[in-house]
Design an enzyme around this catalytic site. Structure first.
Site, PDB file in Angstrom:
ATOM      1  N   GLU A 129       0.823  -1.219   0.000  1.00 53.65           N
ATOM      2  CA  GLU A 129       0.000   0.000   0.000  1.00 53.65           C
ATOM      3  C   GLU A 129       0.852   1.262   0.000  1.00 53.65           C
ATOM      4  O   GLU A 129       0.627   2.170  -0.799  1.00 53.65           O
ATOM      5  CB  GLU A 129      -0.943   0.009   1.213  1.00 53.65           C
ATOM      6  CG  GLU A 129      -1.734   1.310   1.272  1.00 53.65           C
ATOM      7  CD  GLU A 129      -2.814   1.346   2.341  1.00 53.65           C
ATOM      8  OE1 GLU A 129      -2.744   0.570   3.309  1.00 53.65           O
ATOM      9  OE2 GLU A 129      -3.726   2.166   2.183  1.00 53.65           O
ATOM     10  N   ASP A 131      -0.621  -5.058   3.078  1.00 53.88           N
ATOM     11  CA  ASP A 131      -1.154  -3.860   3.738  1.00 53.88           C
ATOM     12  C   ASP A 131      -0.550  -3.837   5.143  1.00 53.88           C
ATOM     13  O   ASP A 131      -0.898  -4.661   5.997  1.00 53.88           O
ATOM     14  CB  ASP A 131      -2.689  -3.916   3.809  1.00 53.88           C
ATOM     15  CG  ASP A 131      -3.255  -2.561   4.218  1.00 53.88           C
ATOM     16  OD1 ASP A 131      -2.492  -1.735   4.753  1.00 53.88           O
ATOM     17  OD2 ASP A 131      -4.460  -2.339   4.010  1.00 53.88           O
ATOM     18  N   ILE A 158      -0.772  -1.716   7.648  1.00 51.41           N
ATOM     19  CA  ILE A 158      -1.808  -1.465   8.671  1.00 51.41           C
ATOM     20  C   ILE A 158      -3.129  -1.351   7.933  1.00 51.41           C
ATOM     21  O   ILE A 158      -3.393  -0.362   7.250  1.00 51.41           O
ATOM     22  CB  ILE A 158      -1.553  -0.163   9.475  1.00 51.41           C
ATOM     23  CG1 ILE A 158      -0.201  -0.210  10.198  1.00 51.41           C
ATOM     24  CG2 ILE A 158      -2.696   0.054  10.481  1.00 51.41           C
ATOM     25  CD1 ILE A 158       0.054   0.980  11.129  1.00 51.41           C
ATOM     26  N   ASP A 159      -3.945  -2.370   8.035  1.00 51.20           N
ATOM     27  CA  ASP A 159      -5.280  -2.279   7.466  1.00 51.20           C
ATOM     28  C   ASP A 159      -6.200  -1.833   8.592  1.00 51.20           C
ATOM     29  O   ASP A 159      -6.377  -2.550   9.585  1.00 51.20           O
ATOM     30  CB  ASP A 159      -5.743  -3.613   6.868  1.00 51.20           C
ATOM     31  CG  ASP A 159      -7.054  -3.419   6.127  1.00 51.20           C
ATOM     32  OD1 ASP A 159      -7.119  -2.518   5.275  1.00 51.20           O
ATOM     33  OD2 ASP A 159      -8.011  -4.135   6.427  1.00 51.20           O
ATOM     34  N   THR A 209      -6.071   1.933   9.180  1.00 50.57           N
ATOM     35  CA  THR A 209      -5.220   3.028   9.661  1.00 50.57           C
ATOM     36  C   THR A 209      -6.027   4.032  10.492  1.00 50.57           C
ATOM     37  O   THR A 209      -5.547   4.524  11.518  1.00 50.57           O
ATOM     38  CB  THR A 209      -4.539   3.741   8.463  1.00 50.57           C
ATOM     39  OG1 THR A 209      -3.776   2.768   7.763  1.00 50.57           O
ATOM     40  CG2 THR A 209      -3.627   4.867   8.903  1.00 50.57           C
ATOM     41  N   ASP A 245      -5.980  -4.618   0.619  1.00 49.38           N
ATOM     42  CA  ASP A 245      -7.006  -4.784   1.669  1.00 49.38           C
ATOM     43  C   ASP A 245      -7.644  -6.172   1.575  1.00 49.38           C
ATOM     44  O   ASP A 245      -8.212  -6.668   2.542  1.00 49.38           O
ATOM     45  CB  ASP A 245      -8.141  -3.752   1.512  1.00 49.38           C
ATOM     46  CG  ASP A 245      -7.677  -2.310   1.618  1.00 49.38           C
ATOM     47  OD1 ASP A 245      -6.917  -2.005   2.538  1.00 49.38           O
ATOM     48  OD2 ASP A 245      -8.086  -1.486   0.770  1.00 49.38           O
TER      49      ASP A 245
HETATM   50  C1  LIP Z   1      -9.001   0.717   4.842  1.00 42.02           C
HETATM   51  C2  LIP Z   1      -9.970  -0.442   4.817  1.00 42.02           C
HETATM   52  C3  LIP Z   1     -11.287   0.020   5.366  1.00 42.02           C
HETATM   53  C4  LIP Z   1     -11.843   1.011   4.399  1.00 42.02           C
HETATM   54  C5  LIP Z   1     -10.896   2.178   4.201  1.00 42.02           C
HETATM   55  C6  LIP Z   1      -9.500   1.724   3.849  1.00 42.02           C
HETATM   56  P1  LIP Z   1      -6.351   1.073   5.086  1.00 42.02           P
HETATM   57  O1  LIP Z   1      -7.705   0.304   4.524  1.00 42.02           O
HETATM   58  O2  LIP Z   1      -9.566  -1.537   5.493  1.00 42.02           O
HETATM   59  O3  LIP Z   1     -12.182  -1.054   5.501  1.00 42.02           O
HETATM   60  O4  LIP Z   1     -13.090   1.486   4.847  1.00 42.02           O
HETATM   61  O5  LIP Z   1     -11.393   3.006   3.178  1.00 42.02           O
HETATM   62  O6  LIP Z   1      -9.390   1.231   2.540  1.00 42.02           O
HETATM   63  O7  LIP Z   1      -6.259   2.333   4.258  1.00 42.02           O
HETATM   64  O8  LIP Z   1      -6.534   1.353   6.527  1.00 42.02           O
HETATM   65  O9  LIP Z   1      -5.284   0.116   4.768  1.00 42.02           O
END
Ligand code: LIP
Length: 276
Positions: A70, A90, A92-93, A95, A220
């Site tokens: 990412e 990813d 940190i999924d 964030t 993601d």
């Molecule tokens: C996030 C997703 C989340 C979504 C956000 C974003 P990140 O990923 O896991 O579900 O609503 O728009 O894509 O940016 O924290 O890796």
């Protein structure tokens, strides 16, 4: 490639544990937040450091492999899936959850060969839940086998989706209208935990029955896609067609009938692709 895949997977779990430790450590200090594409698209130094740690560690062991990460993509790296063994990361999924210390934060890693996901891992590092799955070998949480609920009745389903701000007013209206449509089917409820990867794992272990989303990315989805598939779940495109990792959209569900019901209920909007 034989059991090199197992070696890759073992290494993946080890590096994800280290990444999780780094994230937990960062949560104990001040978090400096930066904006990416908009005021609600956030990145922190921890996202960047964790991605560097993961990629450096994997590159050292598997120097010929490719990466889609990412934060590397945000910094200008290409987001193209080739036939070469590719790690889709990813760091940190969730964030925004991380920034607010909302406890659903994960490290998500998928490993694809010839564009097919061979294994996936999602480490929900505050809950300390390590979800793992290898193609044809089942899905696990902390080593214990998991499976989807098997729910076939949409009226008795717990559905997950995410409610991000959409810059295009038409997309925003459609996203809200979709939530209304699903709620009035009716379903038992809609929840938004805030991490796509964890959402897929919640379906994989039967805590939720479905999850749909338009506008996320391959990083993601890759780790969780393996977990939910191996847990007996169904994964498809939002249109009801075959799942496409680079399409930025998906439905996962406990059964085909629930996934197809959601596909019929939601109106699509154009979110583009990761590989163009
Ligand atoms: C996030 C997703 C989340 C979504 C956000 C974003 P990140 O990923 O896991 O579900 O609503 O728009 O894509 O940016 O924290 O890796």
């Amino acid at each position: 490639m034989g059991d090199v895949f197992q070696e890759c997977m073992d290494h993946c779990v080890e590096v994800a544990k280290k990444a999780g430790e780094m994230i937990r450590e960062a949560l104990r200090s001040d978090i400096s937040v930066m904006q990416k594409s908009s005021p609600v698209d956030l990145v922190t130094e921890t996202d960047q450091k964790v991605e560097q740690l993961i990629i450096a560690s994997i590159k050292e062991k598997f120097p010929t492999h490719s990466f889609i990460g990412e934060e590397s993509v945000a910094a200008g790296a290409p987001s193209v899936l080739t036939d070469n063994p590719t790690w889709i990361i990813d760091p940190i999924d969730g964030t925004t959850n991380f920034v607010h210390r909302f406890p659903f934060v994960s490290v998500s890693i998928g490993f694809a060969v010839k564009k097919e996901i061979e294994f996936g891992m999602v480490y929900s590092c505050i809950e300390d839940k390590m979800y793992t799955a290898r193609k044809g070998k089942g899905a696990f949480c902390n080593g214990v086998p998991i499976k989807v609920s098997g729910q076939e009745d949409i009226n008795q389903s717990m559905v997950l989706t995410e409610m991000g701000f959409k810059k295009d007013p038409e997309h925003f209206q459609t996203m809200l209208a979709n939530i209304r449509t699903i709620l009035t089917i009716p379903v038992h409820g809609i929840r938004s935990p805030g991490s796509a990867a964890i959402n897929m794992c919640l379906v994989a272990c039967g805590s939720a029955d479905a999850y749909y989303h338009m506008g996320i990315h391959c990083w993601d989805m890759a780790g969780g896609a393996a977990v939910v598939t191996e847990a007996g779940g169904v994964i498809m495109d939002i249109s009801g067609g075959p799942f496409d990792l680079m399409s930025r959209r998906l439905i996962v569900a406990s059964s085909k009938v629930v996934a197809e019901r959601i596909a019929r209920a939601v109106t699509e909007f154009d979110v583009g692709r990761d590989d163009v």
